[in-house]
Design a protein around this motif. Structure first.
Motif, short mmCIF file in Angstrom:
data_model
loop_
_atom_site.label_atom_id
_atom_site.label_comp_id
_atom_site.label_asym_id
_atom_site.label_seq_id
_atom_site.Cartn_x
_atom_site.Cartn_y
_atom_site.Cartn_z
N GLY A 197 42.68 74.69 36.73
CA GLY A 197 42.12 75.47 35.63
C GLY A 197 42.99 75.48 34.40
N GLU A 198 44.31 75.53 34.57
CA GLU A 198 45.21 75.61 33.43
C GLU A 198 45.50 74.25 32.80
N GLU A 199 45.52 73.21 33.63
CA GLU A 199 45.94 71.90 33.15
C GLU A 199 44.76 71.04 32.71
N SER A 200 43.55 71.39 33.13
CA SER A 200 42.40 70.53 32.80
C SER A 200 41.13 71.36 32.65
N ASP A 201 41.20 72.37 31.80
CA ASP A 201 40.04 73.23 31.54
C ASP A 201 39.10 72.52 30.55
N VAL A 202 38.03 73.20 30.20
CA VAL A 202 37.05 72.64 29.25
C VAL A 202 37.25 73.34 27.90
N ASP A 203 37.44 72.53 26.85
CA ASP A 203 37.68 73.12 25.54
C ASP A 203 36.36 73.47 24.83
N PHE A 204 36.47 73.90 23.61
CA PHE A 204 35.32 74.35 22.80
C PHE A 204 34.23 73.28 22.70
N TYR A 205 34.67 72.01 22.71
CA TYR A 205 33.74 70.91 22.53
C TYR A 205 33.29 70.28 23.85
N GLY A 206 33.73 70.85 24.97
CA GLY A 206 33.33 70.34 26.28
C GLY A 206 34.24 69.26 26.83
N ASN A 207 35.41 69.06 26.21
CA ASN A 207 36.37 68.06 26.66
C ASN A 207 37.41 68.68 27.58
N LYS A 266 40.93 69.59 28.70
CA LYS A 266 42.25 69.73 28.09
C LYS A 266 43.01 70.85 28.78
N SER A 267 44.32 70.78 28.69
CA SER A 267 45.13 71.91 29.16
C SER A 267 45.01 73.06 28.18
N HIS A 268 45.35 74.25 28.63
CA HIS A 268 45.32 75.40 27.73
C HIS A 268 46.33 75.23 26.59
N PHE A 269 47.44 74.56 26.86
CA PHE A 269 48.42 74.30 25.80
C PHE A 269 47.83 73.40 24.72
N GLN A 305 38.04 78.73 10.59
CA GLN A 305 39.47 78.63 10.91
C GLN A 305 39.84 79.26 12.25
N ILE A 306 38.98 80.11 12.76
CA ILE A 306 39.36 80.91 13.92
C ILE A 306 38.54 80.59 15.17
N SER A 307 37.52 79.76 15.07
CA SER A 307 36.61 79.56 16.21
C SER A 307 37.32 79.03 17.45
N LEU A 308 38.27 78.11 17.27
CA LEU A 308 38.96 77.54 18.44
C LEU A 308 39.90 78.55 19.08
N PHE A 309 40.56 79.36 18.25
CA PHE A 309 41.45 80.39 18.82
C PHE A 309 40.64 81.47 19.51
N LYS A 310 39.53 81.84 18.93
CA LYS A 310 38.65 82.83 19.55
C LYS A 310 38.16 82.31 20.90
N TYR A 352 39.68 80.06 22.77
CA TYR A 352 40.85 80.05 23.65
C TYR A 352 41.07 81.41 24.29
N LEU A 353 41.06 82.45 23.47
CA LEU A 353 41.28 83.80 23.99
C LEU A 353 40.19 84.21 24.98
N GLU A 354 38.95 83.97 24.62
CA GLU A 354 37.84 84.36 25.49
C GLU A 354 37.89 83.59 26.81
#
Length: 260
Positions: free
Chosen positions: A84-94, A96-99, A191-196, A198-200
């Motif tokens: 879950g931490e190393e290969s989650d799904v990002d905002f665009y469905g790709n 990625k790690s949480h970092f 500017q904030i959609s990706l951080f939002k 990430y937090l959610e």
């Protein structure tokens, strides 16, 4: 509830409250102050991954030839968290790690990522963390935070590592902070959609499912050994103190910027 866990939580409660109620959250009121926060916090996101991989190295077999090591339940718990931490799904469905997701969020927000990039590049090249801190000019509060994380990692004590991972790290993001980010998002969605996101995502995965897995892992590793629980409690207390010091550094940076 496991009585040892209950006692640990009771002992660390004053420090946990200081973290959750830290004034740095309310000091973040616009994109500029969020950028300052992210420049510090990204180091905690990075070393969290290092702590997680240390647990995986200690609790599973990550080398060849492979042999079954440790408790199968514990292996399952740590491996599921790593996925879950190393290969989650990002905002665009790709995947990625949480970092990596955090770095994307920093760039969208207009945050300078040169320090974390220089730090990781230098560390990868030299293996010398202090040199990496110096070359990248990492803020001292972030340096101290990472140093303690690696003190825990280098202890090679899985029960201590698991306790710090479970009680001293990323489950401490308060709901108040998400509310603040939502408010900034309304004025600056581009500017904030990706951080939002990430937090959610972070709260959804780490604050719920992963937290339960981590609790179970810590309980299994400490067992009924009172000394192990004592060592775990002491390490978590120090981890929380380091988080408070990190937030103090962020707050000082934000307040200094506001004065200029």
């Amino acid at each position: 509830m496991n009585p040892y866990i209950g006692q640990l939580q009771k002992t660390i409660e004053p420090l946990s409250k200081q973290v959750v109620n830290h004034p740095t959250y309310t000091a973040i009121h616009n994109v500029e102050s969020l950028q300052k926060f992210m420049q510090y916090h990204v180091f905690a996101v990075w070393d969290f991954m290092s702590l997680l991989k240390a647990l995986q190295n200690n609790l599973t077999c990550t080398r060849t030839p492979w042999f079954p090591e440790g408790n199968a339940n514990t292996r399952f718990l740590i491996n599921e968290i790593v996925v879950g931490e190393e290969s989650d799904v990002d905002f665009y469905g790709n995947r990625k790690s949480h970092f990596e997701m955090y770095l994307d969020a920093m760039q969208q927000c207009g945050t300078d990522i040169s320090a974390i990039e220089m730090f990781t590049a230098t560390l990868r090249q030299t293996g010398n963390m202090e040199k990496a801190f110096e070359v990248a000019r990492v803020p001292e509060a972030a340096c101290q935070f990472v140093r303690y994380t690696f003190e825990v990692i280098n202890s090679n004590e899985p029960h201590v590592q698991a306790a710090v991972f479970t009680f001293g790290r990323e489950d401490l993001i308060p709901q108040m902070f998400l509310s603040i980010i939502n408010k900034i998002f309304r004025d600056n969605p581009e500017q904030i959609s990706l951080f939002k996101y990430y937090l959610e995502r972070h709260i959804e995965v780490d604050g719920d499912h992963h937290s339960r897995l981590a609790l179970e892992m810590t309980a299994q590793l400490c067992g009924d050994d009172a000394l192990r629980w004592q060592q775990a409690t002491k390490a978590v207390q120090k981890a929380l103190q380091m988080r408070i010091a990190l937030w103090d550094g962020v707050l000082a940076e934000i307040e200094q910027t506001m004065e200029v």
